[in-house]
Design a protein around this motif. Structure first.
Motif, PDB file in Angstrom:
ATOM      1  N   ARG A  77       0.844  -1.187   0.000  1.00 33.79           N
ATOM      2  CA  ARG A  77       0.000   0.000   0.000  1.00 33.79           C
ATOM      3  C   ARG A  77       0.886   1.246   0.000  1.00 33.79           C
ATOM      4  O   ARG A  77       1.425   1.644   1.039  1.00 33.79           O
ATOM      5  N   PRO A  78       1.056   1.879  -1.159  1.00 35.91           N
ATOM      6  CA  PRO A  78       2.031   2.974  -1.287  1.00 35.91           C
ATOM      7  C   PRO A  78       1.681   4.213  -0.477  1.00 35.91           C
ATOM      8  O   PRO A  78       2.555   4.995  -0.129  1.00 35.91           O
ATOM      9  N   GLY A  79       0.396   4.436  -0.181  1.00 36.33           N
ATOM     10  CA  GLY A  79       0.034   5.626   0.572  1.00 36.33           C
ATOM     11  C   GLY A  79       0.731   5.693   1.914  1.00 36.33           C
ATOM     12  O   GLY A  79       1.064   6.780   2.415  1.00 36.33           O
ATOM     13  N   TYR A  80       0.975   4.533   2.530  1.00 34.38           N
ATOM     14  CA  TYR A  80       1.648   4.522   3.825  1.00 34.38           C
ATOM     15  C   TYR A  80       3.092   5.006   3.702  1.00 34.38           C
ATOM     16  O   TYR A  80       3.639   5.588   4.640  1.00 34.38           O
ATOM     17  N   ALA A  81       3.725   4.756   2.568  1.00 39.91           N
ATOM     18  CA  ALA A  81       5.092   5.256   2.384  1.00 39.91           C
ATOM     19  C   ALA A  81       5.112   6.773   2.344  1.00 39.91           C
ATOM     20  O   ALA A  81       5.997   7.412   2.930  1.00 39.91           O
ATOM     21  N   HIS A  82       4.145   7.393   1.653  1.00 38.29           N
ATOM     22  CA  HIS A  82       4.087   8.855   1.616  1.00 38.29           C
ATOM     23  C   HIS A  82       3.934   9.418   3.022  1.00 38.29           C
ATOM     24  O   HIS A  82       4.575  10.419   3.380  1.00 38.29           O
ATOM     25  N   ALA A  83       3.090   8.787   3.832  1.00 36.46           N
ATOM     26  CA  ALA A  83       2.876   9.273   5.191  1.00 36.46           C
ATOM     27  C   ALA A  83       4.091   9.012   6.068  1.00 36.46           C
ATOM     28  O   ALA A  83       4.476   9.858   6.894  1.00 36.46           O
ATOM     29  N   LEU A  84       4.729   7.853   5.912  1.00 39.40           N
ATOM     30  CA  LEU A  84       5.900   7.524   6.729  1.00 39.40           C
ATOM     31  C   LEU A  84       7.040   8.501   6.500  1.00 39.40           C
ATOM     32  O   LEU A  84       7.828   8.770   7.408  1.00 39.40           O
ATOM     33  N   GLY A  85       7.139   9.025   5.302  1.00 43.97           N
ATOM     34  CA  GLY A  85       8.198   9.984   5.025  1.00 43.97           C
ATOM     35  C   GLY A  85       8.124  11.229   5.891  1.00 43.97           C
ATOM     36  O   GLY A  85       9.116  11.943   6.057  1.00 43.97           O
ATOM     37  N   GLU A  86       6.936  11.503   6.464  1.00 45.56           N
ATOM     38  CA  GLU A  86       6.764  12.691   7.306  1.00 45.56           C
ATOM     39  C   GLU A  86       6.847  12.395   8.798  1.00 45.56           C
ATOM     40  O   GLU A  86       6.971  13.312   9.596  1.00 45.56           O
ATOM     41  N   VAL A  87       6.768  11.125   9.188  1.00 41.84           N
ATOM     42  CA  VAL A  87       6.704  10.823  10.626  1.00 41.84           C
ATOM     43  C   VAL A  87       7.888  10.014  11.129  1.00 41.84           C
ATOM     44  O   VAL A  87       8.126   9.968  12.340  1.00 41.84           O
ATOM     45  N   LEU A  88       8.635   9.357  10.244  1.00 41.86           N
ATOM     46  CA  LEU A  88       9.751   8.549  10.707  1.00 41.86           C
ATOM     47  C   LEU A  88      10.916   9.428  11.131  1.00 41.86           C
ATOM     48  O   LEU A  88      11.189  10.465  10.532  1.00 41.86           O
ATOM     49  N   ALA A 101      13.922   9.919   0.930  1.00 38.73           N
ATOM     50  CA  ALA A 101      14.480  11.246   0.653  1.00 38.73           C
ATOM     51  C   ALA A 101      13.906  12.295   1.604  1.00 38.73           C
ATOM     52  O   ALA A 101      14.622  13.190   2.072  1.00 38.73           O
ATOM     53  N   ARG A 102      12.635  12.189   1.931  1.00 40.21           N
ATOM     54  CA  ARG A 102      12.010  13.173   2.824  1.00 40.21           C
ATOM     55  C   ARG A 102      12.472  12.977   4.267  1.00 40.21           C
ATOM     56  O   ARG A 102      12.625  13.944   5.015  1.00 40.21           O
ATOM     57  N   VAL A 103      12.679  11.729   4.675  1.00 38.61           N
ATOM     58  CA  VAL A 103      13.208  11.480   6.018  1.00 38.61           C
ATOM     59  C   VAL A 103      14.593  12.098   6.155  1.00 38.61           C
ATOM     60  O   VAL A 103      14.919  12.745   7.162  1.00 38.61           O
ATOM     61  N   LEU A 104      15.418  11.916   5.133  1.00 37.41           N
ATOM     62  CA  LEU A 104      16.760  12.488   5.175  1.00 37.41           C
ATOM     63  C   LEU A 104      16.720  14.011   5.214  1.00 37.41           C
ATOM     64  O   LEU A 104      17.516  14.656   5.896  1.00 37.41           O
ATOM     65  N   ALA A 105      15.779  14.604   4.480  1.00 30.50           N
ATOM     66  CA  ALA A 105      15.688  16.071   4.442  1.00 30.50           C
ATOM     67  C   ALA A 105      15.353  16.647   5.817  1.00 30.50           C
ATOM     68  O   ALA A 105      15.686  17.801   6.108  1.00 30.50           O
ATOM     69  N   PRO A 154      20.718   4.761   4.226  1.00 26.63           N
ATOM     70  CA  PRO A 154      19.582   4.107   3.550  1.00 26.63           C
ATOM     71  C   PRO A 154      19.157   4.808   2.265  1.00 26.63           C
ATOM     72  O   PRO A 154      18.826   4.154   1.272  1.00 26.63           O
ATOM     73  N   THR A 155      19.168   6.143   2.263  1.00 23.05           N
ATOM     74  CA  THR A 155      18.743   6.871   1.067  1.00 23.05           C
ATOM     75  C   THR A 155      19.692   6.637  -0.095  1.00 23.05           C
ATOM     76  O   THR A 155      19.272   6.401  -1.236  1.00 23.05           O
ATOM     77  N   VAL A 156      21.005   6.695   0.180  1.00 19.43           N
ATOM     78  CA  VAL A 156      21.993   6.483  -0.883  1.00 19.43           C
ATOM     79  C   VAL A 156      21.897   5.054  -1.412  1.00 19.43           C
ATOM     80  O   VAL A 156      21.939   4.818  -2.629  1.00 19.43           O
ATOM     81  N   HIS A 157      21.755   4.093  -0.497  1.00 15.67           N
ATOM     82  CA  HIS A 157      21.652   2.692  -0.911  1.00 15.67           C
ATOM     83  C   HIS A 157      20.416   2.475  -1.794  1.00 15.67           C
ATOM     84  O   HIS A 157      20.484   1.803  -2.831  1.00 15.67           O
ATOM     85  N   ALA A 158      19.286   3.057  -1.375  1.00 15.32           N
ATOM     86  CA  ALA A 158      18.063   2.908  -2.166  1.00 15.32           C
ATOM     87  C   ALA A 158      18.179   3.615  -3.510  1.00 15.32           C
ATOM     88  O   ALA A 158      17.662   3.129  -4.526  1.00 15.32           O
ATOM     89  N   ALA A 159      18.852   4.770  -3.535  1.00 18.68           N
ATOM     90  CA  ALA A 159      19.018   5.488  -4.804  1.00 18.68           C
ATOM     91  C   ALA A 159      19.844   4.670  -5.789  1.00 18.68           C
ATOM     92  O   ALA A 159      19.538   4.625  -6.990  1.00 18.68           O
ATOM     93  N   LEU A 160      20.898   4.003  -5.307  1.00 19.14           N
ATOM     94  CA  LEU A 160      21.692   3.137  -6.187  1.00 19.14           C
ATOM     95  C   LEU A 160      20.831   2.016  -6.765  1.00 19.14           C
ATOM     96  O   LEU A 160      20.944   1.675  -7.946  1.00 19.14           O
ATOM     97  N   THR A 161      19.951   1.471  -5.933  1.00 19.06           N
ATOM     98  CA  THR A 161      19.050   0.415  -6.415  1.00 19.06           C
ATOM     99  C   THR A 161      18.064   0.965  -7.443  1.00 19.06           C
ATOM    100  O   THR A 161      17.833   0.361  -8.495  1.00 19.06           O
ATOM    101  N   GLY A 162      17.484   2.117  -7.144  1.00 21.66           N
ATOM    102  CA  GLY A 162      16.483   2.685  -8.039  1.00 21.66           C
ATOM    103  C   GLY A 162      17.041   3.110  -9.378  1.00 21.66           C
ATOM    104  O   GLY A 162      16.381   2.959 -10.419  1.00 21.66           O
TER     105      GLY A 162
END
Length: 677
Positions: A303-314, A346-350, A361-369
């Motif tokens: 469920r992708p909507g949870y990822a959008h929300a997690l970016g603001e609360v994690l 990316a938003r968690v890092l910001a 984690p952001t750099v690792h995920a960016a390499l994968t993406g």
């Protein structure tokens, strides 16, 4: 009549009142909106009227104000430009050619009104400043017409423009109360949606909101008009936006049940239009009210909507949550989940207090993406969505994080970004080039906007220079692969020539293991999971043919398995091309089979030669002609007594005519005999 100056002057007043109505005429018939032709004709009448004679000043000012509103807020660009032309005529012929009039024409000109967001957010406020339209008239137009538009994007822009049109707090509170009444009485979901978006925008810009109005807004989620399934996303977007701005004004900061239900429903949907509203509401929530573990479980369930929300609360130091997001980027079944997880990282890092510590984690995920080239049979290159999100994440890395990256990570990022910088999709090329410049300034200058042929030719021409500029072998290999597999997007002979020049300059610089790895990577992206994508696989097969044409592939004695892998993959494509009668795919097969014969791997060469002989009987004229040309060159190099006669037979045969089948039956065995088969 007006252009011929035949209309009586005493009718100008009646005509002005008529035009004031028709300039904004719109009528809904079932699901269609009518009235564009009426508004267009009204602009033309205004233009002719301004040419006819000197008009009373009040009439001119009133018509100019209506035309300005049309030029700023109409959805159709041709109508905005028609209104702009009529305003220009009024300024030039009706005594408005003062400094303000000239500024009005320059601001509302033909090219400026072509950009709809700029019309709403920049030009409209400037019109009020210049005195072309009264502020209250502009605000009333937004409240009654623009926010009730049938187009959701116009309603979204209208809500933003309303805040700019009402700088005073008292005016905003009055508008908020008016929109609350409109939403409560709305029977049309479009009207309700616009009113709700306007309420959210005004709440965000208003400090003191009366308690009774807050209570009314809190109960507004229960009065949503009936709507069909297609409008549900718009309804949820408005509810979330309103809830995010309403939450700080509530006494206990608790969402009313109806808003909470809408939030949970939106979290489970995979619609990118909801992402901004989900982020806004998640950021407004009390962290103590968020069950992070449950949200992470929902994310892993797809469920992708949870990822959008997690970016603001994690929290940035929540390593377990970061690992879940990284895993989602790498392996989620739904591409929407992977993209949302990348954005969330990316938003968690910001928001991190110490980005350099939390960037892993952001750099690792960016390499994968950046390495995701997933192809869907129906939707095509869906991996481009994740590559785009990953490039944006790299561009968003804080400067302190970039400075702390180790050399191997920089090398990996540059290699993958160089591959994406040669993508067929314009936005991907642009974003990847910007990310490269952020990581290593000056490494890959952007090519000015031009035709695709010019862009690719410039990239290919630059490749040789990059070889001597300090790029690693992995980086140049990635750039080359991207350019070559994107080549067909240009369909230009100049690009093909540049490709061959790049092959000649680049391939000899690779040692056999590196060249083998490049070929393996190329053939590995053909026939993925047993599925054949004719266009993509044809492009990749043409790239393999370039390797053979250049003669740079390793000696078969050094790596015999490579030639077997190439033969097996091209034979799958040969079967697909035969079934689908794809001339492009079969022509590329001819080139690769010819290269395999010339390479001299005994068993592979025999099988490839037999395939070429079989293609002499192809029902597709260009394919059998290309096979005949290839066999002509191969047999001409054979040192045997019968080779010269076979060459003559191939040349004499009419491969374009109806007798090709007989020619193939006669020439084929002779060709095999020349090679001892």
């Amino acid at each position: 009549m007006m252009r011929a100056r035949l209309m009586p002057a005493d009718l100008y007043g009646d005509l002005g009142r008529l035009l004031a109505a028709t300039l904004h005429f719109e009528r809904r018939v079932l699901s269609r909106k009518l009235g564009g032709n009426v508004r267009d004709a009204s602009c033309y009448v205004c233009w002719a009227l301004f040419q006819a004679a000197a008009l009373p000043a009040p009439l001119v000012r009133g018509l100019v104000a209506d035309l300005v509103l049309l030029g700023c807020f109409d959805r159709e660009v041709n109508l905005r430009r028609a209104a702009s032309a009529a305003v220009q005529e009024a300024v030039g012929r009706q005594g408005l050619d003062s400094a303000e009039g000239v500024a009005l024409v320059q601001t509302l000109d033909y090219f400026s009104v072509g950009n709809l967001p700029a019309c709403f957010l920049e030009i409209a406020p400037a019109m009020v400043t210049l005195g072309a339209v009264p502020r209250d008239q502009l605000a009333r137009h937004l409240l009654t017409r623009v926010l009730a538009s049938w187009d959701p994007e116009v309603r979204r822009l209208g809500a933003q423009a309303l805040v700019r049109a009402l700088p005073g707090a008292e005016d905003r509170r009055h508008a908020l109360a008016a929109l609350t009444e409109t939403a409560a009485a709305a029977a049309d979901v479009d009207v309700w949606h616009g009113a709700a978006l306007g309420q959210a925008a005004l709440l965000a810009a208003t400090a003191d909101v009366p308690a009774d109005l807050v209570a009314t807004l809190a109960a507004s989620a229960h009065v949503v008009p009936r709507h069909n399934k297609g409008a549900r996303v718009d309804v949820l977007e408005a509810l979330l936006a309103l809830a995010a701005e309403l939450l700080p004004h509530l006494p206990n900061r608790r969402l009313p049940a109806a808003f909470g239900d809408a939030f949970v429903e939106a979290l489970g949907l995979a619609d990118a239009r909801l992402a901004p509203a989900l982020r806004s509401l998640a950021a407004a929530l009390d962290p103590a009210d968020v069950d992070r573990a449950a949200w992470l479980d929902q994310l892993t369930s797809g469920r992708p909507g949870y990822a959008h929300a997690l970016g603001e609360v994690l929290a940035a130091d929540d390593s377990d949550a970061g690992a879940v997001l990284v895993a989602a980027v790498a392996g989620a079944a739904d591409m929407a989940v992977r993209v949302a997880a990348m954005d969330a990282l990316a938003r968690v890092l910001a928001r991190a207090a110490d980005p350099a510590v939390a960037a892993g984690p952001t750099v690792h995920a960016a390499l994968t993406g950046l390495a995701d080239f997933t192809i869907d049979r129906v939707r095509g290159d869906i991996g481009s969505q994740l590559r785009l999100a990953a490039a944006a994440a790299v561009r968003g890395l804080p400067r302190s994080v970039v400075a702390a990256l180790d050399a191997d990570t920089v090398d990996d990022l540059c290699a993958r970004l160089l591959r994406v910088a040669a993508d067929k999709i314009d936005r991907l090329r642009t974003d990847a080039a910007a990310a490269l410049d952020w990581i290593v300034p000056g490494l890959f200058p952007a090519v000015p906007a031009a035709s695709l042929a010019t862009i690719y030719a410039a990239h290919f021409g630059r490749l040789t220079g990059l070889l001597a500029s300090g790029l690693s072998e992995r980086q140049t290999a990635a750039l080359w692969l991207g350019l070559a597999s994107s080549m067909s997007a240009a369909s230009s002979e100049s690009v093909v020539r540049a490709t061959r020049d790049a092959v000649g300059a680049y391939l000899p610089t690779l040692d056999p293991p590196a060249l083998t790895a490049l070929v393996d990577d190329t053939i590995g992206r053909m026939v993925v999971d047993g599925r054949i994508m004719l266009k993509t696989d044809s492009e990749l097969l043409e790239l393999v043919a370039f390797f053979f044409d250049d003669g740079s592939l390793p000696n078969p004695a050094l790596d015999p398995a490579l030639y077997v892998r190439v033969y097996n993959k091209v034979t799958k494509l040969y079967s697909a091309g035969t079934k689908t009668a794809s001339a492009r795919l079969l022509t590329a097969c001819v080139a690769v089979y010819a290269g395999l014969v010339m390479a001299g791997h005994s068993k592979v060469a025999e099988m490839a030669l037999k395939k070429l002989v079989g293609l002499l009987g192809s029902p597709i004229s260009p394919v059998r002609q290309r096979a005949a040309d290839a066999l002509f060159l191969l047999v001409a190099d054979v040192d045997s007594d019968g080779a010269l006669a076979v060459v003559g037979d191939i040349e004499a045969a009419d491969w374009q005519g109806p007798t090709y089948a007989g020619s193939a039956a006669a020439v084929g065995p002779a060709v095999l005999a020349c090679f001892g088969y």
